[in-house]
Design an enzyme around this catalytic site. Structure first.
Site, PDB file in Angstrom:
ATOM      1  N   ASP A  52      40.920  43.490  42.891  1.00 43.14           N
ATOM      2  CA  ASP A  52      39.584  42.924  42.966  1.00 43.14           C
ATOM      3  C   ASP A  52      39.485  41.880  41.862  1.00 43.14           C
ATOM      4  OD1 ASP A  52      36.946  42.363  42.664  1.00 43.14           O
ATOM      5  OD2 ASP A  52      36.245  44.422  42.764  1.00 43.14           O
ATOM      6  N   THR A  95      34.971  36.104  44.178  1.00 44.77           N
ATOM      7  CA  THR A  95      35.241  36.052  42.735  1.00 44.77           C
ATOM      8  C   THR A  95      36.614  35.460  42.455  1.00 44.77           C
ATOM      9  OG1 THR A  95      35.958  38.325  42.952  1.00 44.77           O
ATOM     10  CG2 THR A  95      33.788  37.957  42.082  1.00 44.77           C
ATOM     11  N   THR A  96      37.561  35.717  43.353  1.00 43.82           N
ATOM     12  CA  THR A  96      38.903  35.185  43.143  1.00 43.82           C
ATOM     13  C   THR A  96      38.921  33.685  43.421  1.00 43.82           C
ATOM     14  OG1 THR A  96      39.694  37.308  43.950  1.00 43.82           O
ATOM     15  CG2 THR A  96      41.312  35.581  43.700  1.00 43.82           C
ATOM     16  N   ASP A 120      31.518  45.357  47.235  1.00 44.57           N
ATOM     17  CA  ASP A 120      31.727  44.038  47.835  1.00 44.57           C
ATOM     18  C   ASP A 120      31.196  44.008  49.258  1.00 44.57           C
ATOM     19  OD1 ASP A 120      32.829  43.257  45.554  1.00 44.57           O
ATOM     20  OD2 ASP A 120      34.873  43.008  46.248  1.00 44.57           O
TER      21      ASP A 120
END
Length: 550
Positions: free
Chosen positions: A60, A86-87, A386
């Protein structure tokens, strides 16, 4: 490591602008490279050592970045705003800085680059608007497909449907209509995830109500199962209050002692009677409950639970329609919660859990997660968060854009076309920003292990004039396919937020041209050296910068 911005030396110092830009760009790229391999379904897991020395295994993006620090703020912003992407934010911001490096070398002023980037951002969001596809947030199948696609990159994708179902159930339960077609879904406050080790992941479910890790105060005497309970919630103690400061009572006769005890008992009895006259079946307080109060309540056939967390109490209130009362003498009939269908205490594993379930129209819920081990549960919980964010995003803004790098490629192609019409020096950074968007599909291709250059060329050909907006990479196979058919989507506001966060952050880091630090290194005790003079740094030492560890 410290955020790349704080490159520290001994005392006060200033550095030449370009050097610092290089340090920043290098540091941001380093972070982006670590994170890069966690994008997409075929991503690697990372093993982190967290601050307390424990080990976390996850893919994550945000969980990884919580452990590293300015690039890191991005991921956190993204996680709080929309809970996904987020990545991508880190990869994109790292790429934006990477393409800016060449302009810094050519002595472009950072402000010029930033102006071009901001223009690119506006146009990118405009492209999003044109390719976004509205959906019906009430159509369960569509929403399910979307949530599944968004958590497909996560570890629990093997249990895809299960998690997506849990997430949609939970978020639709706690959604509140604000009018004007707006919905507010507060995931943090009204959805509690209870992780109970043991059992199978398939046993996980969303309760129509709440559960918490408590038992009744006197298990033998109080009922542990009540159908259609009347629930009273208090946040005042049901015990005799001690005086704030020292009180001296002078006892003249020995009967006075008995009188004093009697007063205490009467006080508590009075409190309990005020509660009992509303004929509750269950009394829950956030504070203490003395033995005596327990006795009066159990005599009246009332089950009681004490010292409950405030957050749990709020959830119960939302679930069964009760009002939390601060003083027993202010109780009204309308404060009693009658919305719950069943109160029951069950033993799961070694612990007792109280369930208040089968509520009519609950506005809060608990997601009960079962699983083989703590690590598994933690990872499932992260993924569930998520998934719930995705479901929330759809409920709030029901528009979709293609996933699999298709959106970024379309944006990139459109911006490349527009760059030719831009006047003056800003044209070049604008075009570079357009190319930077390709970092996302390229990274996906890398993580699938396909031939990156061929794949990218083929994709660019397909997207050449901004057409074929839905052609992207299937993250599992690395094949080029139509995202509509593969049901690979992203929520519109996740994408928009990703672009905004990444570009704004890149601009912020570019604007840092000087680092002034007033921090002295701690000297080893007993070395007894005189503090060194503030040293002005020369060009030559800027490269061998030490980035201090915490």
């Amino acid at each position: 490591m410290h955020s790349p911005v704080l490159v520290l030396k001994d005392s006060l110092k200033r550095e030449s602008g370009t050097k610092v830009h290089h340090a920043n760009i290098q540091a941001s790229k380093a972070v982006a490279d670590i994170i890069r391999t966690t994008l997409g379904p075929r991503s690697m897991l990372k093993m982190l050592l967290d601050a307390s020395g424990g080990i976390v295994v996850t893919n994550d993006g945000n969980a990884i970045l919580r452990e590293l620090d300015s690039m890191i703020e991005l991921s956190r912003t993204q996680d709080e705003e929309v809970g996904d992407g987020t990545t991508s934010v880190i990869v994109l911001a790292g790429e934006m800085l990477h393409v800016a490096e060449e302009f810094i070398n050519k002595n472009y002023h950072p402000t010029v680059i930033c102006r071009a980037y901001n223009k690119a951002l506006e146009d990118a969001v405009a492209v999003l608007d044109t390719i976004a596809m509205p959906i019906d947030a009430n159509d369960r199948a569509t929403v399910l497909g979307l949530v599944k696609s968004c958590i497909g990159t996560k570890f629990t994708s093997q249990f895809g449907d299960l998690l997506a179902d849990l997430a949609i159930d939970a978020t639709t339960t706690v959604g509140v209509d604000l009018g004007q077609g707006l919905r507010e879904v507060d995931i943090k406050k009204y959805i509690k995830v209870e992780k109970v080790p043991g059992g199978q992941l398939e046993d996980s479910r969303v309760l129509k109500g709440v559960m918490f890790n408590k038992d009744v105060v006197a298990p033998g005497k109080m009922r542990r199962k009540i159908v259609n309970p009347r629930i009273i919630l208090l946040d005042s103690p049901l015990e005799y209050k001690k005086g704030e400061n020292q009180t001296n009572a002078e006892l003249v006769k020995e009967e006075d002692w008995g009188v004093m005890l009697k007063i205490e008992e009467d006080y508590i009895e009075n409190l309990c009677m005020q509660i009992v006259k509303f004929k509750p079946d269950l009394v829950i307080t956030e504070k203490g409950l003395s033995d005596l109060a327990c006795h009066y309540l159990s005599k009246a056939g009332v089950s009681a639970i004490r010292r409950l967390r405030k957050t749990d109490n709020n959830r119960i209130a939302k679930a069964c329609g009760a009002v939390i009362v601060n003083r027993p003498d202010e109780l009204q009939e309308s404060d009693v919660g009658t919305g719950a269908g069943l109160f029951e205490v069950k033993k799961i594993g070694d612990e007792f859990f109280a369930f208040i379930v089968d509520c009519k129209d609950p506005k809060a819920c608990t997601v009960l997660l079962r699983g083989a081990s703590k690590d598994l549960l933690n990872e499932v919980e992260r993924n569930l968060q998520d998934a719930m964010s995705v479901a929330r995003n759809i409920i709030k803004n029901p528009k979709l854009v293609p996933g699999g790098g298709a959106t970024e490629l379309t944006v990139s192609a459109t911006l490349k076309q527009k760059s030719s019409s831009i006047e003056g020096i800003e044209k070049w950074p604008y075009e570079a920003a357009a190319i930077a968007f390709e970092a996302i599909p390229r990274t996906l291709a890398q993580n699938c292990g396909v031939n990156v250059i061929r794949t990218m060329t083929a994709l660019q050909g397909k997207h050449a004039n901004g057409e074929n907006a839905w052609i992207g990479i299937d993250g599992n196979t690395g094949a080029i396919s139509d995202m509509k058919e593969g049901k690979i989507w992203d929520a519109y506001n996740v994408k928009a937020q990703t672009f905004k966060t990444a570009i704004e952050a890149a601009c912020m880091l570019l604007r840092i041209d000087d680092i002034v630090s007033g921090i002295k290194k701690k000297q080893a005790p007993g070395s007894g050296q005189a503090p060194s003079k503030p040293q002005i740094e020369t060009e030559a030492d800027a490269d061998s910068e030490q980035i201090l560890h915490d």
